[in-house]
Design a protein around this motif. Sequence first.
Motif, PDB file in Angstrom:
ATOM      1  N   ALA A 141     -22.986  53.546  25.677  1.00 43.94           N
ATOM      2  CA  ALA A 141     -23.139  54.486  24.508  1.00 43.94           C
ATOM      3  C   ALA A 141     -24.803  54.323  24.065  1.00 43.94           C
ATOM      4  O   ALA A 141     -25.325  55.284  23.760  1.00 43.94           O
ATOM      5  N   ASP A 142     -25.365  53.197  24.230  1.00 45.77           N
ATOM      6  CA  ASP A 142     -26.743  52.846  23.968  1.00 45.77           C
ATOM      7  C   ASP A 142     -27.752  53.648  24.947  1.00 45.77           C
ATOM      8  O   ASP A 142     -28.624  54.124  24.329  1.00 45.77           O
TER       9      ASP A 142
ATOM     10  N   MET B 121     -22.040  58.133  16.420  1.00 52.87           N
ATOM     11  CA  MET B 121     -21.114  57.737  15.388  1.00 52.87           C
ATOM     12  C   MET B 121     -21.197  56.035  15.335  1.00 52.87           C
ATOM     13  O   MET B 121     -21.716  55.503  16.085  1.00 52.87           O
ATOM     14  N   VAL B 122     -20.500  55.745  14.142  1.00 48.65           N
ATOM     15  CA  VAL B 122     -20.432  54.262  14.076  1.00 48.65           C
ATOM     16  C   VAL B 122     -19.587  53.802  15.329  1.00 48.65           C
ATOM     17  O   VAL B 122     -18.519  54.202  15.628  1.00 48.65           O
ATOM     18  N   GLY B 123     -19.997  52.913  16.081  1.00 46.15           N
ATOM     19  CA  GLY B 123     -19.384  52.205  17.247  1.00 46.15           C
ATOM     20  C   GLY B 123     -19.803  52.967  18.638  1.00 46.15           C
ATOM     21  O   GLY B 123     -19.207  52.512  19.633  1.00 46.15           O
ATOM     22  N   GLY B 124     -20.565  54.173  18.456  1.00 45.18           N
ATOM     23  CA  GLY B 124     -21.029  54.467  19.706  1.00 45.18           C
ATOM     24  C   GLY B 124     -21.468  56.013  19.895  1.00 45.18           C
ATOM     25  O   GLY B 124     -22.149  56.422  18.874  1.00 45.18           O
TER      26      GLY B 124
ATOM     27  N   MET C 250     -18.747  41.639   1.314  1.00 42.84           N
ATOM     28  CA  MET C 250     -17.879  42.661   2.077  1.00 42.84           C
ATOM     29  C   MET C 250     -16.950  41.907   3.033  1.00 42.84           C
ATOM     30  O   MET C 250     -17.370  40.613   3.423  1.00 42.84           O
ATOM     31  N   ALA C 251     -16.150  42.446   3.761  1.00 35.87           N
ATOM     32  CA  ALA C 251     -15.040  41.943   4.754  1.00 35.87           C
ATOM     33  C   ALA C 251     -16.251  41.748   6.068  1.00 35.87           C
ATOM     34  O   ALA C 251     -16.942  42.460   6.059  1.00 35.87           O
ATOM     35  N   ASN C 252     -15.863  40.639   6.853  1.00 34.72           N
ATOM     36  CA  ASN C 252     -16.514  40.372   7.859  1.00 34.72           C
ATOM     37  C   ASN C 252     -16.213  41.298   9.108  1.00 34.72           C
ATOM     38  O   ASN C 252     -15.246  40.877   9.630  1.00 34.72           O
ATOM     39  N   ILE C 253     -16.818  42.374   9.231  1.00 38.63           N
ATOM     40  CA  ILE C 253     -16.763  43.349  10.257  1.00 38.63           C
ATOM     41  C   ILE C 253     -17.773  43.427  11.285  1.00 38.63           C
ATOM     42  O   ILE C 253     -18.834  43.302  11.327  1.00 38.63           O
ATOM     43  N   GLU C 254     -17.439  43.126  12.448  1.00 36.46           N
ATOM     44  CA  GLU C 254     -18.188  42.980  13.619  1.00 36.46           C
ATOM     45  C   GLU C 254     -18.111  44.450  14.383  1.00 36.46           C
ATOM     46  O   GLU C 254     -17.065  45.083  14.799  1.00 36.46           O
ATOM     47  N   ILE C 255     -19.229  45.194  14.449  1.00 34.66           N
ATOM     48  CA  ILE C 255     -19.399  46.549  15.011  1.00 34.66           C
ATOM     49  C   ILE C 255     -20.379  46.460  16.372  1.00 34.66           C
ATOM     50  O   ILE C 255     -21.650  46.036  16.010  1.00 34.66           O
TER      51      ILE C 255
ATOM     52  N   SER D 180     -17.086  55.172  25.348  1.00 35.00           N
ATOM     53  CA  SER D 180     -18.167  55.770  24.639  1.00 35.00           C
ATOM     54  C   SER D 180     -18.183  55.366  23.102  1.00 35.00           C
ATOM     55  O   SER D 180     -19.179  55.331  22.578  1.00 35.00           O
ATOM     56  N   CYS D 181     -17.023  54.647  22.752  1.00 38.60           N
ATOM     57  CA  CYS D 181     -17.263  54.334  21.215  1.00 38.60           C
ATOM     58  C   CYS D 181     -16.198  53.172  21.025  1.00 38.60           C
ATOM     59  O   CYS D 181     -14.939  53.278  21.749  1.00 38.60           O
ATOM     60  N   ASN D 182     -16.546  52.179  20.426  1.00 35.90           N
ATOM     61  CA  ASN D 182     -15.730  50.952  20.027  1.00 35.90           C
ATOM     62  C   ASN D 182     -15.331  51.455  18.594  1.00 35.90           C
ATOM     63  O   ASN D 182     -16.166  51.070  17.643  1.00 35.90           O
ATOM     64  N   PHE D 183     -14.211  51.852  18.243  1.00 38.66           N
ATOM     65  CA  PHE D 183     -13.924  52.493  16.856  1.00 38.66           C
ATOM     66  C   PHE D 183     -13.724  51.121  15.937  1.00 38.66           C
ATOM     67  O   PHE D 183     -12.860  50.204  16.287  1.00 38.66           O
ATOM     68  N   PRO D 184     -14.293  51.033  15.079  1.00 39.09           N
ATOM     69  CA  PRO D 184     -14.244  49.733  14.360  1.00 39.09           C
ATOM     70  C   PRO D 184     -12.890  50.027  13.313  1.00 39.09           C
ATOM     71  O   PRO D 184     -12.710  51.075  12.800  1.00 39.09           O
TER      72      PRO D 184
END
Length: 367
Positions: free
Chosen positions: A12-13, A87-90, A1-6, A277-281
């Motif tokens: 958020a944590d 959600m994904v990212g936060g 897959m593509a190298n995706i950093e999330i 609150s969220c880092n949108f990938p």
Amino acid sequence: MANIEISISKKADAVREFALNAEKIQNHIKWLYFSILPEIFHLNGEDEQSIKAFEGKEWIKAQKICNEVLKAMAIFTGQWPHGSFCMVGGVTCDPTKGDVFEALRYLDIVTKFCEEEIFGETIENFLKFDTSIQIMGTKGTLQKTVEVLVSEKFDQIGKSYDRFITLGNNNQKHSAKKSQGTSVMNANLKFVSESLAHSFFVENGYTYSKSAMYKNRYMESGPIARMMIAKDPLIRDLHRRNKDSVLTRVVAKIAEIAHLLQDSKKLLQNIDLNEPSCNFPQVNTKEISAIGIGRCEAARGSLWHRVEIQNGLIKHYDIITPTVWNLGNGDKNEPSVAQKALIGLDTVDKANFVFKAFDVCAVCTTQ
């Protein structure tokens, strides 16, 4: 897959962990007042008092306090149960100072109830306890529970394998760990497995539940596992005297409430509202082909989700719930954690109480 950093922000944590803490707190209080206390009254020959607990003040006060916990959680999650704030990212919420102050206010109400009704001591002082004898110097639900359990010899029964496991982070800030008695070691996720032996999915099965195992051995999950692996002084002292008996198991779950309240207050007080609150990938989902594992420490123990994705579509999804760690499907040669704890008991009342001490969930059993 593509190298995706999330990645997710500390904010958020903190929101996620606070919501998880709140889930545990309300679960533990409900378990104590609606499952354990009626049994305590019954064992102590106070069946009439048990009925009054459900008709009068004790039941009502406990239910109201659980509602206060849920109100604090709902500020961030939007609803209960099944909050969809993660959600994904936060997280989807963007709390304000007012939201945090309001959640802290609810938390103070819950803390006051626990101090006055359950612990008979301030949370700060209770968390300094390092011997079980100190509990007997208090006046609260915990003290009464311990007194009855010892008098009925539940400090000697309900013992299982004395093996514990936690797979996710929790308020004691440790990740996957295991222990044999008091010896704590790291746990490798590759050794987590599940079995359908003795289930209805195979010939001659007797249950819909599957078994969760580590290195093909039954391990106990839940508050007692978390407290033992965190080397909590009070629970370690109880374990030294009584091993993994019903008494140790029950007190560990009640004592965890104090840790959760303290940790939740710190989370809210230290939250940085300026963080995102969220880092949108940035991702094209059709490019994703991967296997991912999510894990956390839920109220009853370790929760595990494993998903396999192929070209952006879910190919396989598997869940190991906390209950199947403890309930399991053993046999005479190798019983599960709960089954082993029940072997040899001479009355239905004792078996009933030992089983309730594990706080099993019928819904989780059939996932």
